[in-house]
Design a protein around this motif. Structure first.
Motif, PDB file in Angstrom:
ATOM      1  N   ALA A   1       7.308  -1.158  11.717  1.00  0.00           N
ATOM      2  CA  ALA A   1       6.466  -0.086  12.265  1.00  0.00           C
ATOM      3  C   ALA A   1       6.971   1.317  11.960  1.00  0.00           C
ATOM      4  N   ILE A   2       8.278   1.515  11.860  1.00  0.00           N
ATOM      5  CA  ILE A   2       8.838   2.865  11.740  1.00  0.00           C
ATOM      6  C   ILE A   2      10.004   2.902  10.760  1.00  0.00           C
ATOM      7  N   ALA A   3      10.350   4.108  10.348  1.00  0.00           N
ATOM      8  CA  ALA A   3      11.565   4.354   9.575  1.00  0.00           C
ATOM      9  C   ALA A   3      12.174   5.658  10.072  1.00  0.00           C
ATOM     10  N   VAL A   4      13.460   5.634  10.341  1.00  0.00           N
ATOM     11  CA  VAL A   4      14.195   6.829  10.765  1.00  0.00           C
ATOM     12  C   VAL A   4      15.161   7.192   9.651  1.00  0.00           C
ATOM     13  N   ILE A   5      15.133   8.457   9.248  1.00  0.00           N
ATOM     14  CA  ILE A   5      15.955   8.883   8.122  1.00  0.00           C
ATOM     15  C   ILE A   5      16.792  10.107   8.464  1.00  0.00           C
TER      16      ILE A   5
ATOM     17  N   VAL B   1       9.078  12.450   1.811  1.00  0.00           N
ATOM     18  CA  VAL B   1       7.935  11.546   1.879  1.00  0.00           C
ATOM     19  C   VAL B   1       7.788  10.749   0.586  1.00  0.00           C
ATOM     20  N   SER B   2       7.893  11.415  -0.552  1.00  0.00           N
ATOM     21  CA  SER B   2       7.774  10.723  -1.837  1.00  0.00           C
ATOM     22  C   SER B   2       8.882   9.692  -2.014  1.00  0.00           C
ATOM     23  N   GLU B   3      10.096  10.052  -1.641  1.00  0.00           N
ATOM     24  CA  GLU B   3      11.202   9.114  -1.763  1.00  0.00           C
ATOM     25  C   GLU B   3      10.977   7.877  -0.897  1.00  0.00           C
TER      26      GLU B   3
ATOM     27  N   PRO C   1       1.861   2.504  -0.289  1.00  0.00           N
ATOM     28  CA  PRO C   1       2.096   2.168   1.121  1.00  0.00           C
ATOM     29  C   PRO C   1       1.702   3.304   2.056  1.00  0.00           C
ATOM     30  N   TYR C   2       1.397   2.960   3.289  1.00  0.00           N
ATOM     31  CA  TYR C   2       1.094   3.962   4.317  1.00  0.00           C
ATOM     32  C   TYR C   2       2.397   4.560   4.831  1.00  0.00           C
ATOM     33  N   LEU C   3       2.410   5.864   5.014  1.00  0.00           N
ATOM     34  CA  LEU C   3       3.555   6.533   5.629  1.00  0.00           C
ATOM     35  C   LEU C   3       3.034   7.701   6.444  1.00  0.00           C
ATOM     36  N   GLY C   4       3.122   7.596   7.754  1.00  0.00           N
ATOM     37  CA  GLY C   4       2.639   8.635   8.637  1.00  0.00           C
ATOM     38  C   GLY C   4       3.708   9.671   8.934  1.00  0.00           C
TER      39      GLY C   4
ATOM     40  N   GLY D   1      -0.972   2.980  10.886  1.00  0.00           N
ATOM     41  CA  GLY D   1      -1.751   3.941  11.646  1.00  0.00           C
ATOM     42  C   GLY D   1      -1.551   3.846  13.144  1.00  0.00           C
ATOM     43  N   LYS D   2      -1.408   2.642  13.668  1.00  0.00           N
ATOM     44  CA  LYS D   2      -1.229   2.464  15.103  1.00  0.00           C
ATOM     45  C   LYS D   2       0.086   3.084  15.578  1.00  0.00           C
TER      46      LYS D   2
END
Length: 243
Positions: free
Chosen positions: A11-15, A34-36, A57-60, A79-80
C-alpha cells in the motif's frame, strides 16, 4: 537511485529524499524522487510478472519536500491508500499525520520556544510572501494562514538548532516564516539575506539546512501507527552535539 526506500509494502512506500533532488518535476531529463520510485516499482512488478509487459505503476504523491530540503516522504501505491493518507494530511493538526523538522537558523530567536502565525501566498516569481496575520493586503492573492511551532534545542556561536512542527503545509512555509521572523535558515539562498549568505560562506554550507527528520501517520490499510525517524545528513547539522 538517489532516494532510499526505508519501508515498503503493498500500500505505501516511505523514503529518504536527499537534498538537491526534486520530489517531482516537469523538467525533461531532470531526475526526481517520483520517477525513481516509479521505475523501481515497474521493475519489481515486471520481475514478479515474469517479464511480461505492464503499464506504468500507480504512485500517489501525498506531500512534498522542496528540492534543497532533505528528509522523509510517504507515497501511496494505490488510490485507496492515497485517499486515506491525504485525508490524514488535511487533518494533521489533529495528530494522525505528523511531520517534524530540524533547521539550522542564522541568529537566535528572542524566545526559545514560540509559535509563528502569518498569512502566506505564492507570488508570480515562485516565492512565498509572508504577511502579518491581521493584514488584508494579500487577500486578493488568496493568502492563507500559516502556523508553525519551534523549539531551540541548542546554539553554536551565531547559529541555532530548531525543532519545528507545522500545523499548515503551505508553500515554502518554514523557510519563509523563519526568514520573516529574522532567523533565516542557514544556506537558504532563496529566503536568506546578505548576512545569512555571508554566514553560509564562512561555514562552507551550500545547501538549505532543513531536514524532515520525523514522519508519523496511520497505515491506510492496517490502521497501525507508523513512525519513522532519521538523522540529518547535511553538513550544517554536524555543528550540534545533540544530533
Amino acid at each position: 537511485m538517489k532516494t532510499e526506500i526505508l519501508y515498503e509494502d503493498k500500500a505505501i512506500a516511505v523514503i529518504y529524499k536527499p537534498a538537491g533532488l526534486a520530489t517531482q518535476t516537469a523538467r525533461t531529463g531532470e531526475p526526481d524522487a517520483v520517477s525513481e520510485l516509479k521505475n523501481h516499482l515497474y521493475r519489481a512488478n515486471q520481475s514478479a510478472a515474469g517479464g511480461c509487459g505492464l503499464s506504468a505503476p500507480y504512485l500517489g504523491v501525498i506531500h512534498r519536500l522542496d528540492q534543497p530540503v532533505e528528509g522523509l516522504l510517504v507515497f501511496a501505491k494505490n488510490g485507496k491508500a492515497a485517499a486515506a493518507l491525504s485525508g490524514q494530511l488535511q487533518k494533521q493538526k489533529e495528530g494522525s499525520f505528523s511531520k517534524r523538522y530540524y533547521a539550522v537558523l542564522c541568529g537566535q530567536p528572542a524566545e526559545r520556544t514560540g509559535k509563528l502565525i502569518h498569512k502566506l501566498y505564492r507570488d508570480n516569481a515562485g516565492r512565498a510572501v509572508i504577511l502579518e496575520e491581521t493584514s488584508e493586503a494579500g487577500d486578493c492573492f488568496g493568502a492563507r494562514r500559516a502556523v508553525l511551532h519551534y523549539e531551540i534545542l541548542e546554539t553554536c556561536e551565531e547559529l541555532a538548532l530548531a525543532d519545528i512542527r507545522i500545523e499548515t503545509g503551505r508553500f515554502h512555509q518554514i523557510r519563509a516564516q523563519m526568514a520573516y521572523a529574522g532567523t533565516p535558515i542557514l544556506g537558504d539562498r532563496k529566503y536568506g539575506n546578505e548576512e545569512s549568505e555571508e554566514t553560509a560562506r564562512r561555514y562552507h554550507i551550500w545547501s538549505t539546512a532543513l531536514c524532515a527528520y520525523r514522519l508519523e501517520f496511520v497505515h491506510p490499510v492496517t490502521g497501525e501507527k507508523m513512525s519513522f525517524l532519521i538523522k540529518p545528513r547535511g553538513e550544517a547539522f554536524s555543528f550540534f552535539s545533540q544530533l
